[in-house]
Design a protein around this motif. Structure first.
Motif, PDB file in Angstrom:
ATOM      1  N   GLY A 628     -12.459  -4.791  10.697  1.00 18.98           N
ATOM      2  CA  GLY A 628     -13.682  -4.600  11.461  1.00 18.98           C
ATOM      3  C   GLY A 628     -14.581  -5.808  11.503  1.00 18.98           C
ATOM      4  N   THR A 629     -14.646  -6.558  10.436  1.00 21.18           N
ATOM      5  CA  THR A 629     -15.396  -7.801  10.364  1.00 21.18           C
ATOM      6  C   THR A 629     -14.773  -8.651   9.268  1.00 21.18           C
ATOM      7  N   SER A 630     -15.155  -9.907   9.183  1.00 18.27           N
ATOM      8  CA  SER A 630     -14.559 -10.794   8.172  1.00 18.27           C
ATOM      9  C   SER A 630     -15.134 -10.490   6.795  1.00 18.27           C
ATOM     10  N   TYR A 631     -14.266 -10.408   5.818  1.00 17.16           N
ATOM     11  CA  TYR A 631     -14.654 -10.167   4.429  1.00 17.16           C
ATOM     12  C   TYR A 631     -14.005 -11.209   3.522  1.00 17.16           C
ATOM     13  N   ALA A 632     -14.663 -11.416   2.394  1.00 16.84           N
ATOM     14  CA  ALA A 632     -14.062 -12.216   1.326  1.00 16.84           C
ATOM     15  C   ALA A 632     -13.191 -11.276   0.495  1.00 16.84           C
ATOM     16  N   VAL A 633     -11.936 -11.100   0.911  1.00 15.58           N
ATOM     17  CA  VAL A 633     -11.018 -10.179   0.227  1.00 15.58           C
ATOM     18  C   VAL A 633     -10.391 -10.908  -0.955  1.00 15.58           C
ATOM     19  N   ARG A 634     -10.389 -10.266  -2.128  1.00 13.47           N
ATOM     20  CA  ARG A 634      -9.883 -10.907  -3.339  1.00 13.47           C
ATOM     21  C   ARG A 634      -8.667 -10.205  -3.941  1.00 13.47           C
ATOM     22  N   ARG A 635      -8.425  -8.941  -3.564  1.00 11.83           N
ATOM     23  CA  ARG A 635      -7.331  -8.213  -4.209  1.00 11.83           C
ATOM     24  C   ARG A 635      -6.764  -7.172  -3.261  1.00 11.83           C
ATOM     25  N   LEU A 636      -5.433  -7.038  -3.266  1.00 15.48           N
ATOM     26  CA  LEU A 636      -4.736  -5.992  -2.543  1.00 15.48           C
ATOM     27  C   LEU A 636      -4.020  -5.095  -3.534  1.00 15.48           C
ATOM     28  N   VAL A 637      -3.964  -3.810  -3.223  1.00 16.94           N
ATOM     29  CA  VAL A 637      -3.137  -2.869  -3.967  1.00 16.94           C
ATOM     30  C   VAL A 637      -2.165  -2.257  -2.966  1.00 16.94           C
ATOM     31  N   LEU A 638      -0.860  -2.458  -3.202  1.00 11.93           N
ATOM     32  CA  LEU A 638       0.189  -1.939  -2.339  1.00 11.93           C
ATOM     33  C   LEU A 638       0.820  -0.744  -3.023  1.00 11.93           C
ATOM     34  N   LYS A 639       1.019   0.347  -2.269  1.00 13.39           N
ATOM     35  CA  LYS A 639       1.521   1.573  -2.882  1.00 13.39           C
ATOM     36  C   LYS A 639       2.705   2.125  -2.101  1.00 13.39           C
ATOM     37  N   LEU A 640       3.582   2.826  -2.860  1.00 11.63           N
ATOM     38  CA  LEU A 640       4.598   3.708  -2.309  1.00 11.63           C
ATOM     39  C   LEU A 640       4.343   5.102  -2.868  1.00 11.63           C
ATOM     40  N   PRO A 641       4.902   6.142  -2.252  1.00  4.68           N
ATOM     41  CA  PRO A 641       4.679   7.490  -2.780  1.00  4.68           C
ATOM     42  C   PRO A 641       5.033   7.565  -4.264  1.00  4.68           C
ATOM     43  N   PRO A 642       4.212   8.233  -5.068  1.00  4.56           N
ATOM     44  CA  PRO A 642       4.419   8.242  -6.523  1.00  4.56           C
ATOM     45  C   PRO A 642       5.574   9.114  -6.998  1.00  4.56           C
ATOM     46  N   SER A 643       6.172   9.879  -6.116  1.00  7.96           N
ATOM     47  CA  SER A 643       7.246  10.782  -6.520  1.00  7.96           C
ATOM     48  C   SER A 643       8.418  10.019  -7.150  1.00  7.96           C
ATOM     49  N   ALA A 644       9.014  10.625  -8.195  1.00  2.68           N
ATOM     50  CA  ALA A 644      10.168  10.013  -8.865  1.00  2.68           C
ATOM     51  C   ALA A 644      11.378   9.935  -7.946  1.00  2.68           C
ATOM     52  N   ALA A 645      11.328  10.683  -6.845  1.00  6.76           N
ATOM     53  CA  ALA A 645      12.434  10.620  -5.901  1.00  6.76           C
ATOM     54  C   ALA A 645      12.544   9.252  -5.244  1.00  6.76           C
ATOM     55  N   TRP A 646      11.466   8.497  -5.302  1.00  6.74           N
ATOM     56  CA  TRP A 646      11.483   7.133  -4.790  1.00  6.74           C
ATOM     57  C   TRP A 646      11.976   6.216  -5.906  1.00  6.74           C
ATOM     58  N   GLY A 647      13.165   5.750  -5.793  1.00  2.00           N
ATOM     59  CA  GLY A 647      13.687   4.858  -6.823  1.00  2.00           C
ATOM     60  C   GLY A 647      12.951   3.530  -6.838  1.00  2.00           C
ATOM     61  N   ALA A 648      13.026   2.850  -7.963  1.00  2.00           N
ATOM     62  CA  ALA A 648      12.398   1.531  -8.093  1.00  2.00           C
ATOM     63  C   ALA A 648      13.006   0.562  -7.085  1.00  2.00           C
ATOM     64  N   ARG A 649      12.181  -0.367  -6.599  1.00  2.00           N
ATOM     65  CA  ARG A 649      12.645  -1.349  -5.605  1.00  2.00           C
ATOM     66  C   ARG A 649      11.721  -2.558  -5.616  1.00  2.00           C
ATOM     67  N   THR A 650      12.179  -3.612  -5.028  1.00  2.00           N
ATOM     68  CA  THR A 650      11.383  -4.830  -4.872  1.00  2.00           C
ATOM     69  C   THR A 650      11.295  -5.161  -3.385  1.00  2.00           C
ATOM     70  N   GLN A 651      10.056  -5.372  -2.919  1.00  2.00           N
ATOM     71  CA  GLN A 651       9.855  -5.797  -1.537  1.00  2.00           C
ATOM     72  C   GLN A 651       9.322  -7.228  -1.533  1.00  2.00           C
ATOM     73  N   THR A 652       9.878  -8.022  -0.644  1.00  2.00           N
ATOM     74  CA  THR A 652       9.416  -9.401  -0.503  1.00  2.00           C
ATOM     75  C   THR A 652       8.385  -9.442   0.611  1.00  2.00           C
ATOM     76  N   VAL A 653       7.161  -9.832   0.254  1.00  2.00           N
ATOM     77  CA  VAL A 653       6.013  -9.714   1.152  1.00  2.00           C
ATOM     78  C   VAL A 653       5.289 -11.057   1.251  1.00  2.00           C
ATOM     79  N   THR A 654       4.944 -11.436   2.477  1.00  2.00           N
ATOM     80  CA  THR A 654       4.058 -12.573   2.734  1.00  2.00           C
ATOM     81  C   THR A 654       2.735 -12.025   3.233  1.00  2.00           C
ATOM     82  N   VAL A 655       1.616 -12.501   2.652  1.00  2.00           N
ATOM     83  CA  VAL A 655       0.275 -12.065   3.055  1.00  2.00           C
ATOM     84  C   VAL A 655      -0.315 -13.114   3.994  1.00  2.00           C
ATOM     85  N   LEU A 656      -0.748 -12.656   5.168  1.00  2.00           N
ATOM     86  CA  LEU A 656      -1.371 -13.545   6.143  1.00  2.00           C
ATOM     87  C   LEU A 656      -2.749 -13.009   6.516  1.00  2.00           C
TER      88      LEU A 656
END
Length: 720
Positions: A628-656
């Motif tokens: 909505g407007t420019s912010y001084a963003v300092r931290r991101l929290v990325l989430k997947l559903p907390p259910s154990a049915a979601w197996g562990a994984r690694t995602q390769t992410v670039t932040v722009l």
């Protein structure tokens, strides 16, 4: 119109707070509003021994319905004394008295008491429409007029003094009324057919006989008061003409009621004053109900105390409605109720309408190539100044609109249908040269404001070309331009251009964007903005983004309201964001691709169990959110559903990040982030100090658990 939801050489003057302000349009453009035969003077600018009330914008108060949102209250022996602004021999007074009371005002001219008094009553006021959601008791004011019996000049004094009832005085219209007109040669006079000019007898049959006798000619209504007890029909190929609206007066609540006519009807120069004291939508309590037929006209009329002035159905092709006064209707002033072609409504004055002052409603057939031009509208107290509900190639030009109240904008361009079959907006909708003063209101149903000029995809997307040009918006209590899908379904508002606007002293924001879609703005300047330039929070939260294109020449409104979870209040200013607030929650999100129902908005909906999933087997994929407007963003929290049915994984992410939505730079390079349901299935990303962005983009190039990018929530915070 019933909403199931929810004249003239002297320039019009409109008071903003005290004194007189002549309304002018933007430079090099025609003046807005009607050329009127009277000059209005606000009571709060007059001399008084009473007490001033207002300003106030609260629904249901006397001040909120007053012209300028202020008035003067006088009790027994107290007075309001006006200075006459120019030559005048007559006055019309807008006033209110307490519910259930009536009385009179003594009138003084230059200190001398007149033998005449001015009757005041609550009989036509205090209207309740409980079937309309959000309505409260309204329509507090009424109008009463008086020929003074002498010619006054500028600087003379006219005073009104309370005698036995408390009166709230709003505004006085001073006018030099011309002498009564003469009977045209060959005209058939209603008195020759037995009409009673004293108002005692029933003149209905005399009017019918005169109309029948004058086919192709003129029916003459001499000076006098005429009482009609039922409506006229079969009116066609005839002129109904009076001696002037101050002299020839017809008393009836239903003047013409007919479903069709061959046309050629001319109605001019008399008054029709009704006895409508409540709003009953099933009753045809209108000056004209139905059709006058093609090539007809209405001019020089004084219409008062009716439900609707003109409720037009059927064939009214090329109708011209001009130089009339509409006062104290319990519903609309005029409504083109479908199938209007080539209709021109211009140079009229409308005060104290109980619904939309002027409306086009494309029910059963589209209104086409019709316009509202150079009208002056003040104090519609339950809806809009001008409302366009559907239609093709419609124009709203050079109107002056002030002091809308609950459920109303100054101008509304809308696809609200009310009933079917409805014909949405199409072609080009031209909104040009309008001046809006103290327009817009708090909507009690939505619990948030309506802008001075509203474009509303209420029941369907707006795909017509909407051209808004040369607009002046002054003292709006809330926003200037609003883009909304008022039915709550999130239909888009598209193809809107705003070019050339001056916004002064708007209470909250210049642009209130609450729907997905797009608008381009050029040469829009603003000063004294109450909170922020832009509120950009489409509803529902995941319905899509509203894109504002800067076409150049804009100034004074570049900031964006920082918190979509709160509404800006008038004059509040833009608050600093709460350091613990997730800046991304509920913001518009997009992606390069989505799988099935796993759309981008799922990642900012506040529900960790819903999620976005990109197109499968197509890396890299990106997901973007507009904060909505420019912010001084300092931290991101990325989430997947907390259910154990979601197996562990690694995602390769670039932040722009980007400040304009077009040029992106890398904030954090490609990094593998581990998601494990044993530890909450979350990953944190620290952003470098100095990072300022409005658009946050995550580019996913790999995922060890599934061949797609996946996030159930993306949270952005201003603290590390």
């Amino acid at each position: 119109m019933h909403k199931p939801v929810r004249l003239m050489p002297t320039a019009m003057v409109v008071a903003l707070s005290a004194g007189l302000l002549t309304a002018v349009a933007p430079t090099a453009h025609a003046a807005a509003g009607a050329a009127l035969p009277f000059t209005s003077v606000e009571a709060e600018s007059a001399t008084t021994t009473g007490s001033k009330i207002g300003p106030d914008y609260t629904q249901g108060t006397l001040a909120s319905e007053a012209s300028g949102r202020q008035a003067v209250r006088i009790g027994y022996g107290q007075r309001v004394e006006f200075t006459v602004p120019g030559a005048a021999n007559a006055v019309n007074l807008a006033y209110s008295v307490p519910d259930g009371q009536s009385g009179s005002l003594d009138v003084y001219v230059n200190g001398q008491k007149l033998a005449k008094t001015l009757a005041v009553t609550s009989k036509y006021s205090y209207i309740d429409t409980s079937w309309i959601p959000g309505a409260k008791t309204h329509h507090f004011y009424d109008n009463a007029r008086l020929l003074l019996g002498q010619n006054l000049q500028a600087g003379d004094k006219v005073a009104f003094q309370a005698t036995g009832v408390q009166v709230t005085v709003d505004v006085a219209d001073f006018e030099q009324v011309a002498a009564a007109g003469s009977k045209p040669a060959g005209a058939v006079s209603v008195t020759d057919k037995g009409a009673d000019p004293s108002g005692q007898g029933d003149s209905t049959q005399a009017f019918r006989d005169a109309i029948a006798a004058a086919q192709g000619g003129v029916v003459w209504i001499p000076p006098g008061d005429y009482r009609l007890t039922s409506s006229l029909s079969g009116v066609q190929s005839v002129t109904l003409q009076g001696a002037g609206s101050w002299y020839s007066v017809v008393h009836t609540s239903r003047f013409i009621d007919q479903s069709s006519s061959s046309g050629g009807v001319r109605i001019k120069d008399f008054a029709v004053i009704g006895e409508v004291t409540e709003r009953v939508d099933s009753n045809p309590d209108n000056f004209v109900n139905g059709s006058l037929g093609p090539n007809s006209s209405v001019s020089g009329m004084w219409l008062q105390h009716l439900k609707v002035g003109l409720w037009l159905l059927g064939n009214n092709d090329n109708l011209v409605v001009e130089n009339n006064r509409f006062l104290d209707m319990t519903a609309d002033g005029l409504n083109l109720n479908g199938n209007a072609r080539g209709v021109r409504v211009r140079n009229n004055f409308l005060r104290n309408q109980g619904d939309d002052a002027l409306a086009m409603w494309s029910l059963y057939a589209p209104d086409t190539n019709s316009s509202f031009e150079n009208n002056t509208i003040t104090q519609p107290n339950l809806a809009n100044g001008i409302a366009i509900y559907g239609g093709t190639d419609i124009a709203v030009r050079n109107n002056l609109i002030s002091d809308t109240n609950a459920l109303g904008s100054g101008v509304a361009i809308s696809n609200q249908k009310f009933l079917d079959p409805f014909f949405p907006l199409s072609g080009t909708i031209t909104v040009d040269g309008n001046t809006l003063v103290r327009t817009g209101a708090m909507n009690p149903n939505w619990k948030h404001p309506m802008g001075a000029l509203r474009v509303d995809s209420y029941d369907s997307a707006i795909n017509a070309n909407v051209s808004i040009t040369n607009t002046t918006i002054t003292d709006s209590p809330y926003s200037a331009f609003e883009f909304v899908s008022g039915g709550g379904q999130g239909y888009p508002v598209r193809n809107v251009t705003v070019d050339g606007a001056t916004v002064r002293n708007t209470g909250t924001v210049v642009v209130q964007a609450e729907a997905q879609g797009a608008a381009a703005f050029r040469n829009v300047t603003a000063a004294s903005v109450g909170a922020a330039g832009i509120y950009n929070c489409p509803y529902p939260a995941n319905s899509g983004a509203f894109a504002l294109t800067d076409g150049g020449g804009n100034s004074g409104w570049s900031s964006t309201w920082s918190d979509c979870s709160t509404w800006p209040q008038p004059g509040q200013g833009n608050p600093d964001p709460d350091p613990a607030r997730n800046l991304a929650k509920g913001r518009p999100a997009t992606a390069t691709g989505s799988q099935d129902v796993y759309t981008p908005g799922k990642a900012v909906d506040g529900d960790a169990n819903s999620y976005w999933e990109s197109t499968n087997n197509a890396f890299p994929q990106s997901w973007t959110v507009d904060l909505g407007t420019s912010y001084a963003v300092r931290r991101l929290v990325l989430k997947l559903p907390p259910s154990a049915a979601w197996g562990a994984r690694t995602q390769t992410v670039t932040v722009l990040g980007s400040t304009d939505g077009s040029t992106y730079s890398t904030v954090v390079g490609a990094t593998g982030y581990r998601f494990d349901p044993a530890t909450g299935n979350t990953a944190s990303v620290s952003l470098p100090s100095g990072t300022n962005l409005r658009y946050l983009r995550l580019s996913v190039s790999a995922n060890t658990g599934w061949p797609a990018g996946q996030f159930s929530e993306v949270e952005a915070y201003p603290t590390s």
